[in-house]
Design a protein around this motif. Structure first.
Motif, short mmCIF file in Angstrom:
data_model
loop_
_atom_site.label_atom_id
_atom_site.label_comp_id
_atom_site.label_asym_id
_atom_site.label_seq_id
_atom_site.Cartn_x
_atom_site.Cartn_y
_atom_site.Cartn_z
N THR A 1 0.82 -1.21 0.00
CA THR A 1 0.00 0.00 0.00
C THR A 1 0.86 1.28 0.00
OG1 THR A 1 -1.55 -1.30 1.28
CG2 THR A 1 -2.05 1.04 1.05
N PRO A 2 1.83 1.40 0.91
CA PRO A 2 2.64 2.62 0.86
C PRO A 2 3.35 2.80 -0.48
CG PRO A 2 3.10 1.41 2.86
CD PRO A 2 2.22 0.54 2.03
N THR A 3 3.77 1.69 -1.08
CA THR A 3 4.47 1.80 -2.36
C THR A 3 3.53 2.36 -3.43
OG1 THR A 3 5.72 -0.15 -1.72
CG2 THR A 3 5.90 0.51 -4.01
N VAL A 4 2.32 1.85 -3.43
CA VAL A 4 1.35 2.32 -4.43
C VAL A 4 1.00 3.79 -4.16
CG1 VAL A 4 -1.00 2.04 -5.31
CG2 VAL A 4 0.41 0.03 -4.83
N ILE A 5 0.81 4.12 -2.88
CA ILE A 5 0.50 5.52 -2.54
C ILE A 5 1.67 6.41 -2.95
CG2 ILE A 5 0.04 7.12 -0.65
CD1 ILE A 5 -1.39 4.85 0.79
N GLY A 6 2.88 5.95 -2.67
CA GLY A 6 4.08 6.71 -3.05
C GLY A 6 4.12 6.95 -4.54
N PHE A 7 3.79 5.92 -5.29
CA PHE A 7 3.77 6.03 -6.75
C PHE A 7 2.79 7.14 -7.16
CE2 PHE A 7 2.25 4.66 -10.95
CZ PHE A 7 3.47 4.59 -11.62
N TYR A 8 1.65 7.15 -6.52
CA TYR A 8 0.66 8.20 -6.83
C TYR A 8 1.21 9.59 -6.48
CZ TYR A 8 -3.19 11.40 -6.04
OH TYR A 8 -3.97 12.53 -6.04
N TYR A 9 1.79 9.71 -5.28
CA TYR A 9 2.25 11.03 -4.84
C TYR A 9 3.38 11.58 -5.70
CZ TYR A 9 -0.69 11.37 -0.74
OH TYR A 9 -1.77 11.51 0.09
N SER A 10 4.10 10.69 -6.37
CA SER A 10 5.19 11.18 -7.21
C SER A 10 4.65 11.95 -8.41
CB SER A 10 6.09 10.03 -7.65
OG SER A 10 5.46 9.29 -8.67
N PHE A 11 3.37 11.86 -8.66
CA PHE A 11 2.75 12.63 -9.75
C PHE A 11 1.94 13.81 -9.22
CE2 PHE A 11 3.37 8.38 -11.45
CZ PHE A 11 4.05 8.67 -12.63
N THR A 12 2.24 14.23 -7.99
CA THR A 12 1.51 15.37 -7.41
C THR A 12 2.49 16.47 -7.00
OG1 THR A 12 1.70 14.62 -5.14
CG2 THR A 12 -0.17 13.78 -6.38
N ASP A 13 1.91 17.64 -6.73
CA ASP A 13 2.76 18.76 -6.29
C ASP A 13 2.78 18.85 -4.77
OD1 ASP A 13 0.24 19.55 -5.74
OD2 ASP A 13 0.28 21.43 -6.85
N TRP A 14 2.71 17.74 -4.10
CA TRP A 14 2.70 17.70 -2.63
C TRP A 14 3.88 18.49 -2.06
CZ3 TRP A 14 3.55 12.66 0.66
CH2 TRP A 14 3.23 12.93 2.00
N ASN A 15 3.56 19.57 -1.37
CA ASN A 15 4.58 20.45 -0.83
C ASN A 15 4.11 20.91 0.54
OD1 ASN A 15 5.88 23.05 -0.20
ND2 ASN A 15 6.67 22.97 -2.27
N ILE A 16 5.04 20.93 1.48
CA ILE A 16 4.65 21.26 2.85
C ILE A 16 4.04 22.66 2.96
CG2 ILE A 16 6.83 22.24 3.68
CD1 ILE A 16 6.40 20.50 6.22
#
Lengths: 446, 289
Positions: free
Chosen positions: B24-39
């Motif tokens: 699950t974390p790997t899949v979520i990580g894969f998704y987040y790598s295509f986002t502009d997630w910034n603190i």
């Protein structure tokens, strides 16, 4: 049998999962009834004592705080638990904790209003503007430094910080030199010192951060007069580019000159803060660009007499005069609105602000006070800076005035010490500044 | 007993844990790598390939890529060569062989962080033992600022890691050597094969399984190098010893989570691209007797 073994396996798996569950240290304290703690009364014991969590960067000396908290516990029964987080990543770690709802009861933050933006102060932090009793003894300029749009979310606590050139008076006396009158004079002095066989400047390039102080302290004497406060305001919004400031480039040129003239120690790339203190204390190095954090370190290594009698200070000189001293406001105490024991935390802050406690704080960590009528014994180098502040010859650190930081500056300086390429360092500096503004999604950088 | 099958559901608890905490974390990580997630941002939104485009334009990442590959190649080769050498020597009937095996394996059980700190002292330009020794035997001209001279910094990290991991390879090879039948060696000796021939044609081919394990583990572990670099140089001086993980940590610490996740994924892809063909190649030459 099958069912039994299946049940066994499942229960084992569940046990394993339970082991991973949260271990909340504060959960016991959460039952404490915070309404019992009176925010103003400091000498009545709480009926149901709580343990406050206080988060602090590990770069800050905790000893004076521990002493204060001991008193607080004696008087109120409330305990304070210190949690030190890595100083270099403190801001982001706090932000991460905020975003996951893991609020400490109070925390110590770097000074300045830019932290308000970072922490979304209006939603997340207790506002202090209306507490007249909090501000009663704080010097007005310190209050101003914390005010943004008329609001204040942090209470400054501690001493005014100072950056500049610390020197060994014995070495100066032996070389027959005095603190410089301008930058050219500084170089002349360094050459004379070198002739006596002592290293003129020690630089902590390996540790990285000390090498930045040359520029920060050089900035207030050389760059600020050149660009003025308007220039700084433009830097904040990216209307002025860092690599369009000749006075800043000149600082790189000046440091290159120090390297080329051999005025730094041998193995300059291996220089550390620790060895810097030793070399300065033993008189093997004459001068260091550093901050007041070096004073307690030197005291630990070489004693109070050394700090009182042998340690001198002067600001980074400008080309025409002695320059101005760099000062920093102290860190600020902040309380998240959603803290479990917000009331007790407010009580603690007010307790810390009493004259008795500020005197105790300065006795443990002497520094230029921010409280009127504070009792403090300053060491001579601090007195030098206090005199400069009073004479109007001081300026707040540029990094406390800008929201973007000089990102990766220490790495850039290590590279600069290796290849000596002024243009590259200067341009990379500008690029990194912009990159940081962009990563922080600031206006003008996006 | 032979051929007895166990019910599949015996694997479910382990599978559930694995799915929950690894997949699950790997899949979520894969998704987040295509986002502009910034603190610093209020929202997280999909930004397509922006992170990947940005990372290919980052010269620092190129340095990290180069350093990681140099490090991984050097450590993999020398860890195996030295590990095999030690295993062959310590497989002989030596008096102190158990003691020596322990000595060589010991660094592997010490934390890399601790080793890093020890070697920081050893490499110190003026107080370090290496330069002291060089100076005292008249080789002072070879003395270096091992960790702060950009020419030697990566080399020093490689040497330190080799010191740490060689013992592990040695143990795996020693285990492999135990499985080689003594009869085979003896009969080949009788046939007149000398040591090198015995090693070349009998011992080494039969060690193929150990070789596969060692090469693969060494490669994967060394591409994930982090602690040693962090303690010894922290990627410095400048960025001269930057590796993938020091860069990723830096990006995480500045709050650029989406971008950092993308870099992390790049490392995963890189390890796979290199690892899978190596594994297949090595597997092919494994044999049984």
């Amino acid at each position: 049998m099958k069912t039994v073994s299946m049940l066994l396996v499942v229960s084992l798996a569940l046990l394993g999962l339970a082991g991973c569950g949260g271990n909340n240290n504060n959960s016991n304290a959460a039952n404490g009834n915070t309404a019992n703690t009176d925010a103003t009364a400091t000498n009545t014991k709480a009926k149901d004592p709580v343990t406050l969590s206080f988060v602090i960067p590990n770069t800050v000396d905790t000893a004076p705080f521990t002493q204060l908290f001991g008193e607080f516990e004696k008087q109120t029964g409330n305990k304070v638990e210190l949690q030190a987080l890595p100083g270099g990543e403190f801001d982001n770690m706090m932000k991460t904790r905020f975003s996951t709802g893991d609020f400490p009861d109070l925390f110590l933050m770097q000074p300045g209003t830019k932290q308000y933006v970072k922490l979304r102060a209006d939603e997340m932090l207790r506002e202090w503007s209306g507490d007249a009793d909090v501000w009663a003894r704080i010097i007005p300029s310190m209050k101003d430094a914390q005010t943004l749009d008329g609001k204040i979310y942090g209470v400054p606590y501690g001493a005014t910080g100072m950056y500049g050139v610390f020197y060994n008076k014995d070495v100066f006396a032996k070389a027959g030199v005095e603190p410089p009158k301008n930058y050219a004079d500084l170089i002349a002095i360094a050459k004379k010192i070198k002739a006596t066989g002592v290293t003129p400047f020690y630089e902590g390039v390996k540790d990285g951060w000390p090498a930045q102080i040359f520029y920060l302290t050089g900035w207030v004497s050389n760059v600020d007069p050149a660009i003025g406060d308007e220039g700084v305001a433009k830097l904040q919004t990216n209307e002025l580019k860092m690599n369009k400031i000749p006075a800043l480039k000149d600082l790189f040129v000046k440091q290159k000159e120090l390297i080329d003239l051999g005025l730094y120690q041998d193995n300059v790339l291996a220089g550390t803060f620790d060895e810097m203190q030793t070399m300065l204390g033993e008189g093997k190095a004459a001068m260091v660009f550093n901050l007041d954090g070096i004073i307690p370190q030197l005291e630990k290594k070489f004693g109070k007499e050394f700090v009182n009698d042998k340690l001198g200070f002067f600001p980074f000189p400008s080309d025409t005069d002695q320059g101005v001293a760099l000062v920093t406001p102290p860190n600020q105490l902040m309380i998240p609105t959603q803290a479990k024991h917000a009331d007790a935390a407010v009580e603690l802050v007010k307790f810390m602000l009493t004259k008795e406690m500020t005197d105790m704080y300065y006795a443990a960590a002497p520094g230029i006070p921010i409280f009127e009528d504070a009792k403090v014994e300053l060491v001579p180098v601090q007195q030098t800076v206090k005199d400069l502040i009073e004479a109007g010859k001081s300026k707040i650190n540029i990094q406390n005035r800008l929201t973007p930081v000089f990102a990766d500056f220490q790495k850039l300086l290590q590279i600069f010490f290796i290849n000596g390429d002024v243009d590259k360092a200067y341009n990379d500096f500008a690029a990194n500044y912009e990159k940081d503004g962009k990563s922080k999604l600031l206006e003008g950088f996006k | 007993m032979k051929g007895r099958k166990y019910p599949l559901y015996f694997a479910f608890p382990a599978l559930a844990v694995f799915l929950l905490f690894f997949i699950t974390p790997t899949v979520i990580g894969f998704y987040y790598s295509f986002t502009d997630w910034n603190i610093n941002a209020d929202t997280i939104s999909f930004n397509g390939l922006d992170n990947y485009r940005a990372l290919f334009q980052e010269p620092r990442l190129l340095t990290a890529f180069k350093n990681t590959l140099i490090f991984a190649a050097a450590v993999t080769v020398f860890q195996n060569v030295l590990g095999l050498g030690l295993a062959l020597i310590l497989n002989e009937a030596l008096k102190a062989k158990n003691f020596l095996r322990m000595i060589f394996f010991m660094p592997y059980v010490i934390s890399p962080i601790v080793i890093g700190y020890i070697f920081r002292a050893i490499y110190h330009p003026s107080n370090g033992i290496i330069n002291h020794v060089l100076n005292s035997v008249g080789l002072g001209f070879m003395a270096q600022d091992w960790l702060n001279n950009p020419k030697f910094a990566l080399f020093s990290i490689i040497m330190t890691d080799l010191w740490r991991v060689t013992g592990f390879s040695m143990v795996v090879y020693l285990a492999g050597l135990q499985f080689i039948s003594k009869d085979l060696i003896e009969s080949s000796s009788i046939d007149g094969a000398h040591y090198w021939q015995r090693f070349r044609f009998i011992v080494f081919p039969l060690l193929a399984a150990s070789l596969t394990v060692n090469v693969l583990l060494a490669m994967i572990n060394s591409m994930k190098i982090f602690e040693m670099v962090m303690v010894l140089t922290d990627g410095g001086p400048g960025y001269t010893t930057e590796v993938f993980f020091t860069y990723i940590r830096n990006m995480f610490s500045t709050g650029q989570f989406g971008y950092a996740t993308a870099v992390n994924l790049m490392l995963f892809v890189l390890v796979t691209i290199i690892g899978v063909p190596v594994l297949m190649g090595l597997k092919k030459r494994e044999m049984e007797y």
